[in-house]
Every structure is written in C-alpha cells, then in structure tokens.
Write a protein that holds these residues in place. Sequence first.
Motif: not given
Length: 245
Positions: A163-172, A203-221
């Motif tokens: 949500k902060l767009s700190s994606l590297t830290e989020a991924e970690r 959190g998990v619902l937000y994460y799914i939506d975020h991945l879909v919006e970012s066009s990462y369909q496989d990761s979202a699934k």
Amino acid sequence: MRYSLLAVLLSLGCPLFAQVANAEFDNVAKKFEKGAYESALESAEALMENDKHRKKPEPYLWASMCYYQIHLSDDEKMKERVKSPLRNALKYAGKAISKDKNGNLIDSNKAYFDKMKEEGVKEAVQYDAEGDYRKASSTLKQVMSVAPNDPFVQFGKGIMDIKLSSLTEAERELKVALPALEKNFRNLDYEPDPISGVLLKPGVLYYIDHLVESSYQDSAKKVAMSARVFFPLDEEVKQRYQSLE
C-alpha cells in the motif's frame, strides 16, 4: 525476589507477573506498584544507561510496562509530558525480548508480550482503516520485534508495504510469510493465532486484487488458491478464486 505487578494485573485482566531476580530492580518495582509510572520510568531509564544493567532485559521490560500504563491512564497532563506511550511500550518490549538471551523473561511474562502484540495489531488495523499505511507498517514492524516468529504479522507488514508502494520490502516479507502460513494451514490440527490472525483475510484479498490490477494473473491465482486453503468456506475468497479460473 518476585514482585507481582498488581497494576498490570488489574489493567490486563490476566495473571501477569514480572520476574525481578535481583534486588537492584526493587526501586523501579516499588514505584511501579505504587502507580508512580513516570518515576518508575525514570528509574528504568537510569538502569538502561548504567553499564552494569544496559544489556539486561529487565530494565527494558519495566520501561515498556511503565509506558503502557501511561498509555492506559486517564491523566491527560501525564500523557502530554510522555509522548507516544504505546509506541514506546512496543519499542521497549521488543528490546527486552532481544536482550533476553535465555528466554526466561519471555516465558515469565508471556501474557504481557501477548498484550503488546494485541495492542500493536489493533493500532495497525486502525491506522490501515484511516489510510495511514506508513504508521500501520511501522507499527507492525514493532510488533514483529515482540512476536518475531508470527507469520500473520509479517504478512500484514508486507501488505502495508504494498500500500506504500514499497514493493521490494513487501516482497521480502511476503516471500517468507506466505509459505509459512501455507505450511501451517495444511496441518489440519493448526489453530490460527487469535490475536494476529485478523490480519490475514483482508490482507490476502487485497493482495489478490493488487496482483490482478498489476496484470499478474498467474500469481493472483496462486495466492487465491492459498486463500482457499486458509478460508475454505469463505464466500469472498471463493468468488476471488472463481473469477480467476
């Protein structure tokens, strides 16, 4: 020597005892039990600055409990003098844990550290609801120091970082937390933590939506499949999953 911290007992409604193994902590303990939290805090801080005691966990635990009692207090003047009491209660609880090398203090004060986790999670959820993701993330980071092996907290921290767009830290954070959660939930006898487990579903619902919006369909699934393991009967999770099939 063992002091029962009556003020904390009353405020938490649980059997909490702080173990004071040495007479050198009597001064802060007596002030605390009298409700003189600012004075007790000063004594704890003096111990932390003393070379003899600064590596011991007890002064930091006392400081944390003093800050927490100030946070609970109705004394507005005291709250004006002592800034960010809950934040400091979490900070010093984390320091106490980091200095408790043999785990004795943690074991003896589990109820208090659980209360710190509960208060921190509640605070982070409130910040999230208000849209203050920076404070939500920093609060969960503090909670991680109090509950270092809790994947729910780590997962929640990762979501706040997205949500902060700190994606590297989020991924970690998510790279560690999500597999740990999946492993735990595949054990049919596993019981989610009642305190921090509240972070998972939103959190998990937000994460799914975020991945879909970012066009990462496989990761979202893939995350949606994990969510089905976490919440097999939940309609929102089911709908997210079915939308990705």
